[in-house]
Design a protein around this motif. Structure first.
Motif, PDB file in Angstrom:
ATOM      1  N   VAL A 113       3.238 -13.227   1.388  1.00 21.31           N
ATOM      2  CA  VAL A 113       2.050 -13.369   1.840  1.00 21.31           C
ATOM      3  C   VAL A 113       1.763 -13.892   3.141  1.00 21.31           C
ATOM      4  CG1 VAL A 113      -0.390 -14.579   1.312  1.00 21.31           C
ATOM      5  CG2 VAL A 113       1.005 -13.891  -0.758  1.00 21.31           C
ATOM      6  N   THR A 114       1.520 -13.007   4.068  1.00 23.93           N
ATOM      7  CA  THR A 114       1.620 -13.250   5.463  1.00 23.93           C
ATOM      8  C   THR A 114       0.348 -12.453   6.282  1.00 23.93           C
ATOM      9  OG1 THR A 114       3.056 -11.227   6.101  1.00 23.93           O
ATOM     10  CG2 THR A 114       4.008 -13.537   5.502  1.00 23.93           C
ATOM     11  N   GLU A 115       0.202 -12.909   7.320  1.00 28.15           N
ATOM     12  CA  GLU A 115      -1.089 -11.901   8.217  1.00 28.15           C
ATOM     13  C   GLU A 115      -0.851 -10.643   8.035  1.00 28.15           C
ATOM     14  OE1 GLU A 115      -3.637 -12.575  12.159  1.00 28.15           O
ATOM     15  OE2 GLU A 115      -2.100 -14.091  11.681  1.00 28.15           O
ATOM     16  N   LYS A 116       0.329 -10.161   8.477  1.00 32.02           N
ATOM     17  CA  LYS A 116       0.879  -8.738   8.542  1.00 32.02           C
ATOM     18  C   LYS A 116       0.706  -8.074   7.199  1.00 32.02           C
ATOM     19  CE  LYS A 116       4.182  -5.496  10.498  1.00 32.02           C
ATOM     20  NZ  LYS A 116       5.502  -5.663  11.198  1.00 32.02           N
ATOM     21  N   SER A 117       1.235  -8.794   6.173  1.00 28.86           N
ATOM     22  CA  SER A 117       1.103  -7.991   4.860  1.00 28.86           C
ATOM     23  C   SER A 117      -0.142  -8.002   4.250  1.00 28.86           C
ATOM     24  CB  SER A 117       1.934  -8.603   3.721  1.00 28.86           C
ATOM     25  OG  SER A 117       1.730 -10.083   3.574  1.00 28.86           O
TER      26      SER A 117
ATOM     27  N   ILE B 104      -3.091  -3.574  -6.853  1.00 23.85           N
ATOM     28  CA  ILE B 104      -2.580  -4.621  -7.511  1.00 23.85           C
ATOM     29  C   ILE B 104      -3.473  -5.752  -7.609  1.00 23.85           C
ATOM     30  CG2 ILE B 104      -0.547  -5.778  -7.431  1.00 23.85           C
ATOM     31  CD1 ILE B 104       0.932  -3.461  -6.063  1.00 23.85           C
ATOM     32  N   GLU B 105      -3.508  -6.481  -8.726  1.00 20.59           N
ATOM     33  CA  GLU B 105      -4.460  -7.462  -9.020  1.00 20.59           C
ATOM     34  C   GLU B 105      -3.969  -8.827  -8.392  1.00 20.59           C
ATOM     35  OE1 GLU B 105      -7.616  -7.252  -9.814  1.00 20.59           O
ATOM     36  OE2 GLU B 105      -7.363  -4.908  -9.879  1.00 20.59           O
ATOM     37  N   ILE B 106      -2.656  -9.078  -8.316  1.00 24.06           N
ATOM     38  CA  ILE B 106      -2.126 -10.247  -7.771  1.00 24.06           C
ATOM     39  C   ILE B 106      -2.734 -10.822  -6.541  1.00 24.06           C
ATOM     40  CG2 ILE B 106      -0.276 -10.513  -9.534  1.00 24.06           C
ATOM     41  CD1 ILE B 106       1.533  -9.730  -7.014  1.00 24.06           C
ATOM     42  N   PHE B 107      -2.960  -9.630  -5.668  1.00 23.55           N
ATOM     43  CA  PHE B 107      -3.484  -9.927  -4.178  1.00 23.55           C
ATOM     44  C   PHE B 107      -5.193 -10.100  -4.181  1.00 23.55           C
ATOM     45  CE2 PHE B 107       0.614  -7.811  -3.810  1.00 23.55           C
ATOM     46  CZ  PHE B 107       1.237  -8.817  -2.777  1.00 23.55           C
ATOM     47  N   ALA B 108      -5.649 -10.002  -5.287  1.00 25.43           N
ATOM     48  CA  ALA B 108      -7.176 -10.218  -5.230  1.00 25.43           C
ATOM     49  C   ALA B 108      -7.601 -11.368  -4.947  1.00 25.43           C
ATOM     50  CB  ALA B 108      -7.705  -9.551  -6.585  1.00 25.43           C
ATOM     51  N   GLY B 109      -8.509 -11.770  -4.048  1.00 29.16           N
ATOM     52  CA  GLY B 109      -8.806 -13.197  -3.904  1.00 29.16           C
ATOM     53  C   GLY B 109      -8.055 -13.884  -2.868  1.00 29.16           C
ATOM     54  N   LEU B 110      -7.186 -13.289  -2.215  1.00 30.17           N
ATOM     55  CA  LEU B 110      -6.393 -13.879  -1.060  1.00 30.17           C
ATOM     56  C   LEU B 110      -6.911 -13.677   0.132  1.00 30.17           C
ATOM     57  CD1 LEU B 110      -2.555 -13.426  -2.508  1.00 30.17           C
ATOM     58  CD2 LEU B 110      -4.120 -15.439  -2.577  1.00 30.17           C
TER      59      LEU B 110
ATOM     60  N   LYS C  36      -0.777  -0.771   1.063  1.00 26.11           N
ATOM     61  CA  LYS C  36       0.610  -0.973   1.318  1.00 26.11           C
ATOM     62  C   LYS C  36       0.851  -2.432   0.831  1.00 26.11           C
ATOM     63  CE  LYS C  36       1.840   2.158   4.953  1.00 26.11           C
ATOM     64  NZ  LYS C  36       2.176   2.145   6.272  1.00 26.11           N
ATOM     65  N   TYR C  37       1.761  -2.818  -0.025  1.00 23.52           N
ATOM     66  CA  TYR C  37       1.726  -4.009  -0.432  1.00 23.52           C
ATOM     67  C   TYR C  37       3.505  -4.468  -0.344  1.00 23.52           C
ATOM     68  CZ  TYR C  37      -2.381  -3.251  -2.965  1.00 23.52           C
ATOM     69  OH  TYR C  37      -3.773  -3.004  -3.023  1.00 23.52           O
ATOM     70  N   THR C  38       3.631  -5.825  -0.127  1.00 24.55           N
ATOM     71  CA  THR C  38       4.934  -6.264   0.477  1.00 24.55           C
ATOM     72  C   THR C  38       5.572  -7.342  -0.683  1.00 24.55           C
ATOM     73  OG1 THR C  38       4.388  -6.070   2.768  1.00 24.55           O
ATOM     74  CG2 THR C  38       6.405  -7.307   2.230  1.00 24.55           C
ATOM     75  N   PHE C  39       6.848  -6.850  -1.042  1.00 26.27           N
ATOM     76  CA  PHE C  39       7.374  -7.892  -2.011  1.00 26.27           C
ATOM     77  C   PHE C  39       8.886  -8.220  -1.572  1.00 26.27           C
ATOM     78  CE2 PHE C  39       4.642  -4.918  -4.492  1.00 26.27           C
ATOM     79  CZ  PHE C  39       3.733  -5.850  -5.172  1.00 26.27           C
ATOM     80  N   LEU C  40       9.156  -9.503  -2.208  1.00 25.75           N
ATOM     81  CA  LEU C  40      10.702  -9.816  -2.001  1.00 25.75           C
ATOM     82  C   LEU C  40      11.392  -9.315  -3.176  1.00 25.75           C
ATOM     83  CD1 LEU C  40      11.079 -13.562  -0.826  1.00 25.75           C
ATOM     84  CD2 LEU C  40      11.705 -11.366   0.352  1.00 25.75           C
TER      85      LEU C  40
END
Length: 101
Positions: free
Chosen positions: A15-19, A95-101, A27-31
């Motif tokens: 979770v960064t500004e660029k991602s 992808i729902e885990i990013f909703a609301g961020l 496009k979604y970024t994961f470790l």
């Protein structure tokens, strides 16, 4: 090559500004696990998040940073990591885990 299950591949989202800006382009970024391949990342995303279809996966290996050991002049390094940028198809669900961020 280690036997990695799909639920062990994705460690956490980045979770960064660029991602966050990339999410507008689906496009979604994961470790991810350091030994995971692109096909394993694709399989893990499609199985863990219902309704997603992966178009492409880009990975990058990030070396550990040099850190000075407290109180001495010795140097150590932090752990190596691996990131994956996953691009979803146009008709894929978000992808729902990013909703609301």
């Amino acid at each position: 090559m280690a036997d990695i299950k799909y639920y062990d591949v994705i460690l956490k989202p980045v979770v960064t500004e660029k991602s966050m800006n990339l999410m507008g382009e689906k496009k979604y970024t994961f470790l991810v696990h350091p030994e995971a391949t692109k096909s394993q990342v694709k399989e893990a995303v499609e199985k863990m998040f219902a309704g997603t279809k992966v178009e492409s996966v880009n990975t990058m290996n990030c070396e550990g940073k040099k850190k000075r050991v407290r109180g001495t002049f010795k140097f150590g390094t932090t752990a190596k990591t691996k990131k994956a940028v996953v691009k979803l198809t146009a008709d894929s669900a978000d992808i729902e885990i990013f909703a609301g961020l």
